[in-house]
Design a protein around this motif. Structure first.
Motif, PDB file in Angstrom:
ATOM      1  N   SER A  71      55.469 -43.504  25.233  1.00 54.80           N
ATOM      2  CA  SER A  71      56.144 -44.611  24.547  1.00 54.80           C
ATOM      3  C   SER A  71      55.332 -45.897  24.640  1.00 54.80           C
ATOM      4  O   SER A  71      55.287 -46.688  23.682  1.00 54.80           O
ATOM      5  CB  SER A  71      57.532 -44.832  25.155  1.00 54.80           C
ATOM      6  OG  SER A  71      57.436 -45.110  26.549  1.00 54.80           O
ATOM      7  N   HIS A  72      54.657 -46.096  25.781  1.00 54.50           N
ATOM      8  CA  HIS A  72      53.826 -47.293  25.946  1.00 54.50           C
ATOM      9  C   HIS A  72      52.624 -47.244  25.003  1.00 54.50           C
ATOM     10  O   HIS A  72      52.284 -48.257  24.358  1.00 54.50           O
ATOM     11  CB  HIS A  72      53.356 -47.402  27.392  1.00 54.50           C
ATOM     12  CG  HIS A  72      52.430 -48.559  27.645  1.00 54.50           C
ATOM     13  ND1 HIS A  72      52.869 -49.853  27.715  1.00 54.50           N
ATOM     14  CD2 HIS A  72      51.069 -48.609  27.810  1.00 54.50           C
ATOM     15  CE1 HIS A  72      51.835 -50.661  27.927  1.00 54.50           C
ATOM     16  NE2 HIS A  72      50.738 -49.927  27.983  1.00 54.50           N
ATOM     17  N   LYS A  73      51.980 -46.082  24.901  1.00 54.71           N
ATOM     18  CA  LYS A  73      50.834 -45.951  24.000  1.00 54.71           C
ATOM     19  C   LYS A  73      51.267 -46.126  22.546  1.00 54.71           C
ATOM     20  O   LYS A  73      50.571 -46.766  21.749  1.00 54.71           O
ATOM     21  CB  LYS A  73      50.177 -44.586  24.194  1.00 54.71           C
ATOM     22  CG  LYS A  73      49.468 -44.406  25.528  1.00 54.71           C
ATOM     23  CD  LYS A  73      48.772 -43.057  25.595  1.00 54.71           C
ATOM     24  CE  LYS A  73      48.011 -42.892  26.893  1.00 54.71           C
ATOM     25  NZ  LYS A  73      47.304 -41.592  26.971  1.00 54.71           N
ATOM     26  N   ARG A  74      52.431 -45.563  22.216  1.00 55.29           N
ATOM     27  CA  ARG A  74      52.918 -45.686  20.841  1.00 55.29           C
ATOM     28  C   ARG A  74      53.182 -47.152  20.495  1.00 55.29           C
ATOM     29  O   ARG A  74      52.825 -47.615  19.406  1.00 55.29           O
ATOM     30  CB  ARG A  74      54.196 -44.854  20.683  1.00 55.29           C
ATOM     31  CG  ARG A  74      54.727 -44.825  19.250  1.00 55.29           C
ATOM     32  CD  ARG A  74      55.923 -43.905  19.112  1.00 55.29           C
ATOM     33  NE  ARG A  74      55.527 -42.509  19.260  1.00 55.29           N
ATOM     34  CZ  ARG A  74      55.886 -41.745  20.271  1.00 55.29           C
ATOM     35  NH1 ARG A  74      56.639 -42.228  21.253  1.00 55.29           N
ATOM     36  NH2 ARG A  74      55.503 -40.482  20.329  1.00 55.29           N
ATOM     37  N   THR A  93      48.323 -43.800   7.989  1.00 53.57           N
ATOM     38  CA  THR A  93      47.266 -44.076   8.965  1.00 53.57           C
ATOM     39  C   THR A  93      47.870 -44.357  10.328  1.00 53.57           C
ATOM     40  O   THR A  93      47.403 -43.841  11.353  1.00 53.57           O
ATOM     41  CB  THR A  93      46.418 -45.278   8.517  1.00 53.57           C
ATOM     42  OG1 THR A  93      45.804 -44.985   7.266  1.00 53.57           O
ATOM     43  CG2 THR A  93      45.338 -45.594   9.542  1.00 53.57           C
ATOM     44  N   LEU A  94      48.914 -45.170  10.361  1.00 57.68           N
ATOM     45  CA  LEU A  94      49.579 -45.488  11.620  1.00 57.68           C
ATOM     46  C   LEU A  94      50.100 -44.229  12.292  1.00 57.68           C
ATOM     47  O   LEU A  94      49.942 -44.045  13.507  1.00 57.68           O
ATOM     48  CB  LEU A  94      50.728 -46.467  11.369  1.00 57.68           C
ATOM     49  CG  LEU A  94      51.559 -46.883  12.590  1.00 57.68           C
ATOM     50  CD1 LEU A  94      50.687 -47.527  13.658  1.00 57.68           C
ATOM     51  CD2 LEU A  94      52.681 -47.817  12.170  1.00 57.68           C
ATOM     52  N   LEU A 152      48.378 -52.067  14.862  1.00 56.37           N
ATOM     53  CA  LEU A 152      48.145 -51.657  13.477  1.00 56.37           C
ATOM     54  C   LEU A 152      49.310 -51.864  12.525  1.00 56.37           C
ATOM     55  O   LEU A 152      49.097 -51.870  11.305  1.00 56.37           O
ATOM     56  CB  LEU A 152      47.748 -50.169  13.440  1.00 56.37           C
ATOM     57  CG  LEU A 152      46.458 -49.793  14.165  1.00 56.37           C
ATOM     58  CD1 LEU A 152      46.220 -48.295  14.045  1.00 56.37           C
ATOM     59  CD2 LEU A 152      45.273 -50.561  13.618  1.00 56.37           C
ATOM     60  N   SER A 153      50.524 -52.007  13.011  1.00 51.42           N
ATOM     61  CA  SER A 153      51.676 -52.112  12.123  1.00 51.42           C
ATOM     62  C   SER A 153      51.524 -53.290  11.173  1.00 51.42           C
ATOM     63  O   SER A 153      51.233 -54.418  11.577  1.00 51.42           O
ATOM     64  CB  SER A 153      52.953 -52.265  12.942  1.00 51.42           C
ATOM     65  OG  SER A 153      54.084 -52.275  12.087  1.00 51.42           O
TER      66      SER A 153
END
Length: 269
Positions: free
Chosen positions: A147-150, A165-166, A157-158
């Motif tokens: 969850s932290h990496k996401r 791509t995201l 990038l959002s």
């Protein structure tokens, strides 16, 4: 893939193309990636599904039982088709599911211009990761919560890249499947190129190429490889002059640095 696996892959992709237009592409891609995650964790399940000694109908029935009410009918149909096909090994079966997950994820962008955008965005992010060791360490660190990496990827990038791509970058960051982060990003980049039925040529040059030069190079490579070529251009002053071109595993080195290195090798021999 080779042999029977390659033949099976071509067939499941053909049938997948018939399913995709009537499916929600984003949902299908997400769910197929979740199936990949399950198969990665369940060793005995993926071996059983890939075992040619087991009946195809039994495999499809098991998939339906496991996935019913958890995923869309399109996902059950696609996964059922994959497990009924013959594969050289469990790895090839899982690779096929992952490949179709990528194809579904970019399914809403399947025109040349938008697919080119996706390729460029993944390529640029891969170059940023390679150039920023601290960022790479944060994204690739073992033991960090998914969850932290996401969240980190979303913050980076959002709103700046296409939704597809995201999703692909997030997948490469959060579930490596034994690849380095750079390898995962490059693999997805190549799959996007394959979906567009093109190759990616990574061109390293000491100076920028004009639009006319890029067009001539693209046309020449397209004729040589028999399909459209997408150029990813890297400026590398250290090569002094000329071009270094990599298409897949093939490298065409026409740089001064490359020629000097060859002369040194010959003198040393």
């Amino acid at each position: 893939m080779r042999g029977i696996s390659l033949s099976s892959l071509n067939e499941v992709v053909r049938r997948f193309d018939g399913i995709l237009p009537s499916a929600n592409a984003a949902t299908l891609g997400h769910e197929l990636f979740e199936v990949v995650a399950v198969l990665e964790e369940e060793h005995s399940l993926r071996r059983w599904l890939a075992d040619p000694a087991n009946e195809a109908e039994s495999k499809s029935a098991l998939v339906s039982e496991l996935l019913e009410s958890k995923v869309s009918p399109a996902t059950i149909l696609v996964v059922g088709d994959i497990v009924q096909s013959r594969w050289s090994g469990a790895r090839d079966l899982v690779d096929a599911v992952e490949r179709l997950a990528v194809y579904a994820t970019v399914g809403e962008a399947e025109d040349e211009q938008r697919l080119s955008e996706l390729e460029d965005e993944i390529f640029r992010f891969r170059r940023v990761v390679a150039a920023e060791p601290e960022l790479r360490a944060s994204l690739a660190m073992e033991g960090v919560a998914t969850s932290h990496k996401r969240t980190l990827v979303e913050n980076l990038l959002s709103g700046k890249v296409n939704a597809a791509t995201l999703r692909l970058v997030t997948e490469a960051v959060t579930r490596s499947r034994g690849r380095t982060l750079e390898q995962g990003l490059e693999y997805y980049e190549q799959l996007v190129a394959e979906r567009a039925r093109r190759y990616i040529a990574v061109v390293r040059t000491a100076v920028s190429l004009s639009e006319n030069q890029q067009t001539r190079l693209r046309d020449a490579l397209s004729r040589a490889y028999g399909r459209s070529i997408h150029l990813n251009i890297e400026i590398a002053p250290e090569i002094v002059g000329g071009l270094s071109i990599r298409v897949g595993d093939e490298v065409i080195d026409g740089t001064i640095a490359g020629r000097l290195a060859e002369v040194r090798r010959r003198l040393a021999g």
